[in-house]
Design a protein around this motif. Structure first.
Motif, mmCIF file in Angstrom:
data_model
loop_
_atom_site.group_PDB
_atom_site.id
_atom_site.type_symbol
_atom_site.label_atom_id
_atom_site.label_comp_id
_atom_site.label_asym_id
_atom_site.label_seq_id
_atom_site.Cartn_x
_atom_site.Cartn_y
_atom_site.Cartn_z
ATOM 1 N N VAL A 387 0.760 -1.183 -0.093
ATOM 2 C CA VAL A 387 0.101 0.080 -0.065
ATOM 3 C C VAL A 387 0.913 1.156 0.087
ATOM 4 O O VAL A 387 0.308 2.308 -0.773
ATOM 5 C CB VAL A 387 -1.075 -0.118 1.079
ATOM 6 N N PHE A 388 2.038 1.219 0.849
ATOM 7 C CA PHE A 388 2.907 2.480 0.768
ATOM 8 C C PHE A 388 3.620 2.523 -0.589
ATOM 9 O O PHE A 388 3.591 3.734 -0.999
ATOM 10 C CB PHE A 388 3.888 2.209 1.953
ATOM 11 N N TYR A 389 3.862 1.370 -1.238
ATOM 12 C CA TYR A 389 4.612 1.426 -2.365
ATOM 13 C C TYR A 389 3.674 2.116 -3.481
ATOM 14 O O TYR A 389 4.025 2.988 -4.254
ATOM 15 C CB TYR A 389 4.934 0.099 -3.088
ATOM 16 N N ALA A 390 2.234 1.772 -3.321
ATOM 17 C CA ALA A 390 1.261 2.146 -4.285
ATOM 18 C C ALA A 390 1.169 3.899 -4.077
ATOM 19 O O ALA A 390 0.630 4.365 -4.914
ATOM 20 C CB ALA A 390 -0.009 1.517 -4.088
ATOM 21 N N LEU A 391 1.070 4.202 -3.016
ATOM 22 C CA LEU A 391 1.072 5.745 -2.597
ATOM 23 C C LEU A 391 2.542 6.647 -2.921
ATOM 24 O O LEU A 391 2.409 7.717 -2.622
ATOM 25 C CB LEU A 391 0.754 5.871 -1.114
ATOM 26 N N GLY A 392 3.302 5.681 -3.612
ATOM 27 C CA GLY A 392 4.646 6.486 -3.875
ATOM 28 C C GLY A 392 5.535 6.756 -2.653
ATOM 29 O O GLY A 392 6.296 7.314 -2.475
ATOM 30 N N ASP A 393 5.391 5.979 -1.646
ATOM 31 C CA ASP A 393 6.276 5.895 -0.276
ATOM 32 C C ASP A 393 6.969 4.842 -0.152
ATOM 33 O O ASP A 393 6.464 3.682 0.513
ATOM 34 C CB ASP A 393 5.430 6.344 0.835
ATOM 35 N N GLY A 394 8.105 4.784 -0.383
ATOM 36 C CA GLY A 394 9.059 3.620 0.023
ATOM 37 C C GLY A 394 9.933 4.012 1.041
ATOM 38 O O GLY A 394 10.639 2.986 1.590
ATOM 39 N N GLU A 395 9.830 5.229 1.235
ATOM 40 C CA GLU A 395 10.856 5.637 2.249
ATOM 41 C C GLU A 395 10.354 5.034 3.798
ATOM 42 O O GLU A 395 11.114 4.636 4.829
ATOM 43 C CB GLU A 395 10.771 7.110 2.588
ATOM 44 N N THR A 396 8.842 5.201 4.095
ATOM 45 C CA THR A 396 8.389 4.596 5.501
ATOM 46 C C THR A 396 8.863 3.125 5.792
ATOM 47 O O THR A 396 9.210 2.886 6.667
ATOM 48 C CB THR A 396 7.049 4.888 5.683
ATOM 49 N N PRO A 397 8.533 2.344 4.871
ATOM 50 C CA PRO A 397 8.681 0.708 5.237
ATOM 51 C C PRO A 397 10.335 0.708 5.375
ATOM 52 O O PRO A 397 10.683 -0.226 6.080
ATOM 53 C CB PRO A 397 8.446 0.022 4.001
ATOM 54 N N PHE A 398 11.048 1.636 4.515
ATOM 55 C CA PHE A 398 12.378 1.224 4.722
ATOM 56 C C PHE A 398 12.807 1.870 6.123
ATOM 57 O O PHE A 398 14.035 1.146 6.863
ATOM 58 C CB PHE A 398 13.442 2.307 3.682
ATOM 59 N N ARG A 399 12.372 2.827 6.791
ATOM 60 C CA ARG A 399 12.828 3.301 8.058
ATOM 61 C C ARG A 399 12.424 2.422 9.085
ATOM 62 O O ARG A 399 13.040 2.131 10.001
ATOM 63 C CB ARG A 399 12.108 4.740 8.173
ATOM 64 N N ILE A 400 11.218 1.875 8.656
ATOM 65 C CA ILE A 400 10.674 0.817 9.860
ATOM 66 C C ILE A 400 11.724 -0.642 9.812
ATOM 67 O O ILE A 400 12.073 -1.131 10.845
ATOM 68 C CB ILE A 400 9.250 0.243 9.579
ATOM 69 N N SER A 401 12.055 -0.935 8.481
ATOM 70 C CA SER A 401 12.983 -2.078 8.484
ATOM 71 C C SER A 401 14.365 -1.857 9.148
ATOM 72 O O SER A 401 15.225 -2.748 9.708
ATOM 73 C CB SER A 401 13.426 -2.313 6.951
ATOM 74 N N ILE A 402 14.712 -0.416 8.958
ATOM 75 C CA ILE A 402 15.915 -0.167 9.642
ATOM 76 C C ILE A 402 15.910 -0.183 11.181
ATOM 77 O O ILE A 402 16.685 -0.848 11.920
ATOM 78 C CB ILE A 402 16.475 1.285 9.661
ATOM 79 N N VAL A 403 14.680 0.039 11.900
ATOM 80 C CA VAL A 403 14.480 -0.031 12.971
ATOM 81 C C VAL A 403 14.400 -1.532 13.371
ATOM 82 O O VAL A 403 14.802 -1.983 14.709
ATOM 83 C CB VAL A 403 13.290 0.686 13.633
ATOM 84 N N ASN A 404 13.833 -2.267 12.595
ATOM 85 C CA ASN A 404 13.633 -3.780 12.894
ATOM 86 C C ASN A 404 14.798 -4.528 13.118
ATOM 87 O O ASN A 404 14.885 -5.487 13.645
ATOM 88 C CB ASN A 404 12.658 -4.328 11.729
ATOM 89 N N ILE A 405 15.858 -4.162 12.611
ATOM 90 C CA ILE A 405 17.279 -4.857 12.490
ATOM 91 C C ILE A 405 17.813 -5.097 13.916
ATOM 92 O O ILE A 405 18.076 -5.761 14.698
ATOM 93 C CB ILE A 405 18.178 -4.019 11.494
ATOM 94 N N PHE A 406 17.396 -3.751 14.445
ATOM 95 C CA PHE A 406 17.977 -3.559 16.136
ATOM 96 C C PHE A 406 16.890 -4.354 16.953
ATOM 97 O O PHE A 406 17.363 -4.976 17.900
ATOM 98 C CB PHE A 406 18.120 -2.238 16.477
ATOM 99 N N VAL A 407 15.531 -4.197 16.686
ATOM 100 C CA VAL A 407 14.394 -4.890 17.545
ATOM 101 C C VAL A 407 14.704 -6.503 17.324
ATOM 102 O O VAL A 407 14.899 -7.184 18.497
ATOM 103 C CB VAL A 407 13.434 -4.482 16.818
ATOM 104 N N ASN A 408 14.978 -6.841 16.001
ATOM 105 C CA ASN A 408 15.154 -8.196 15.831
ATOM 106 C C ASN A 408 16.616 -8.762 16.535
ATOM 107 O O ASN A 408 16.430 -9.816 17.205
ATOM 108 C CB ASN A 408 15.428 -8.561 14.472
#
Length: 533
Positions: A387-408
């Motif tokens: 849905v974010f990609y469709a809205l032209g926003d790839g940055e938000t999932p990327f930022r969440i993925s960065i945080v997820n590395i540390f959470v994981n």
């Protein structure tokens, strides 16, 4: 206007096309793996290939996969544009990506030895030499991975789903033909030391040839659809190029972060003997249905999300988001009940023979249960990312993925102490659940409100149904083993079949009682198909 070449198919029909094609591809992929095992066993050729394929395989999954960043970026942009704009845009993006990945290919070829030493510093000299040669042969897959991903997106945007979904079959066929020719030429000598290098070259070469065939099949289809040719274009100012790159770049990085989480899990798994193998075996079982169902859902939904991205269409977009989440739940939760209730019978049927004994099944089964528990969260997160990609926003999932590395990493550290190997999988499940909740909340604010309470109560009811179905299925497995036994494969298959039908039947009863629109649509379509037959 979109680039649709013909009237858009229904989501159900698209899902059926994708499911059938993906299933055929996976069957041939299984034949390919069996042929490789028959030809080389577990000798030095396969040891070398396992390490040589790490980089090309990573790029093929990251860039060239269905639902990958290249595919998602092209679909999200092309679905909003007129068909006349498609060919120049696709040719420009292909040119840019090709030159960038040619640089990657050159680096991999020149420094192949260094990469192998980093990945596997303990390889024997002969095996290391085979691995280096194999990596150099397969290095051009870097370029092909990008072009295949672009082809997936371009063809899906033009309402063509069969070829992209079945195209991995070409890679499997190339390997089967190459290995068949090798065995015909060498016979029993294929394992002779003087022919191991030749065997390694054939295996790597057929892998590359398979990638070439997969790409060529897509190029021909693109040409026929008027969606671009092999022409080089360097006009970066073409409308849409910036939009594609705006989604593609962060989406690629975001997807790459997921692989970092995999390496993090493997780092912690190295402290437990057999943990990495158990995760590999269990993950293979889960990914088979998950891969087919995720393609069925995400491939047809992404163009729809993109066409509804404008603010005036957000009410319809919310309906489609709900549909994506609930179809994910309706498809994944029955499998969750089955995998958690019948993990031991499943592992026993799939793997337990020869060196894989009952003790190994006991190690893998809890890991399969953990993977099964997280299937819905994995697929639900993927739906929301699209849905974010469709809205032209790839940055938000990327930022969440960065945080997820540390959470994981943090979850790995604590959960491995409490639950050993299953704890590593539970850490990944936790990351996916957190990501799903965060993405939902951001969409709730961005789209001027989502009915989260209503959705949450319905999903909670489905989860309750999953728990009941799981316990009933487990009881059936326990009773069968106690009173009938599992002394042969037929009894084991009957036991698993009983567990499956009980879990599915109880879950369906719960779902029907909820009167979900998605259930009604699904059942009506099934009735229509049977009526026509």
């Amino acid at each position: 206007m979109s680039v649709d070449k013909k009237p858009s198919r229904s989501l159900a029909r698209i899902a059926g096309i994708v499911a059938a094609a993906t299933l055929i591809s996976k069957v041939f992929g299984l034949f390919r793996e069996q042929a490789i095992a028959a030809a080389f066993g577990v000798g030095p050729v396969i040891d070398a290939y396992a390490y040589a394929y790490v980089i090309p395989g990573f790029l093929l999954i990251l860039l060239g996969g269905i639902n990958g960043p290249f595919h998602s970026a092209l679909v999200s942009v092309l679905a909003k544009r007129d068909k006349s704009e498609a060919a120049p845009l696709v040719e420009t993006i292909s040119t840019l990506v090709s030159f960038l990945l040619l640089g990657v290919t050159t680096v991999v070829i020149i420094f192949a030895g260094t990469f192998i030493d980093i990945l596997a510093p303990g390889l024997e000299t002969a095996t290391r030499a085979i691995a280096i040669q194999q990596l150099q042969i397969m290095a051009p897959l870097a370029v092909l991975a990008g072009l295949i991903g672009i082809g997936f997106g371009t063809l899906n945007a033009s309402d063509r789903y069969w070829l992209p979904s079945i195209s991995p079959l070409f890679s499997s066929l190339a390997t089967l033909v190459g290995l068949g020719a090798l065995i015909f030429y060498l016979g029993d000598r294929v394992q002779a030391p003087q022919y191991l290098k030749l065997g390694g070259m054939v295996l790597a070469g057929t892998t590359l040839v398979g990638g070439i065939f997969q790409w060529l099949a897509q190029v021909i289809a693109q040409w026929q659809s008027g969606m671009g040719t092999l022409r080089l274009r360097f006009d970066w100012r073409i409308p849409g190029v910036a939009d594609v790159m705006k989604v593609m770049a962060p989406a690629t990085l975001s997807s790459g972060m997921l692989h970092i989480n995999v390496y993090t899990d493997l780092y912690f798994a190295s402290a437990i003997q057999g943990a990495a193998a158990a995760m590999r075996y269990a993950n293979f079982i889960v990914l088979t249905p998950l891969g087919i169902i995720s393609n069925m859902l995400l491939v047809p939904l992404l163009p729809v999300f993109s066409r509804l991205a404008a603010p005036e269409n957000w009410s319809d977009l919310k309906i489609r988001i709900r549909q994506g989440l609930f179809l994910s739940a309706l498809s994944m939760l029955p499998l969750t009940a089955l995998f958690m209730a019948a993990a031991v019978p499943i592992v026993r049927i799939v793997y337990q023979r020869y060196a894989f004994d009952a003790e190994a099944s006991a190690v893998v089964a809890p890991v399969l249960m953990a993977y099964g528990f997280g299937m819905f969260f994995y697929l639900g997160r993927d739906v929301l990312v699209r849905v974010f990609y469709a809205l032209g926003d790839g940055e938000t999932p990327f930022r969440i993925s960065i945080v997820n590395i540390f959470v994981n990493g943090i979850l790995d550290y604590f959960l491995i102490k409490a639950f050993a190997t299953p704890g590593l999988v539970m850490a990944t499940v936790g990351v996916n659940f957190i990501s799903m909740m965060v993405l939902l909340w951001i969409l709730h604010r961005r789209l001027n409100g989502l009915p989260l309470l209503e959705w949450g109560l319905s999903l909670l009811a489905l989860i309750v149904g999953t728990v009941v179905a799981g316990f009933a299925s487990w009881g059936a497995c326990w009773g069968w083993e106690r009173f009938i036994g599992t002394g042969n494969l037929i009894l084991q298959l009957l036991q698993l079949g009983l567990a499956f039908f009980i879990a599915l039947g109880i879950f369906i009863l719960f779902a029907i009682q909820l009167k979900l629109p998605e259930v009604n649509i699904l059942t009506s379509r099934i009735r229509q198909k049977f009526a026509r037959r």
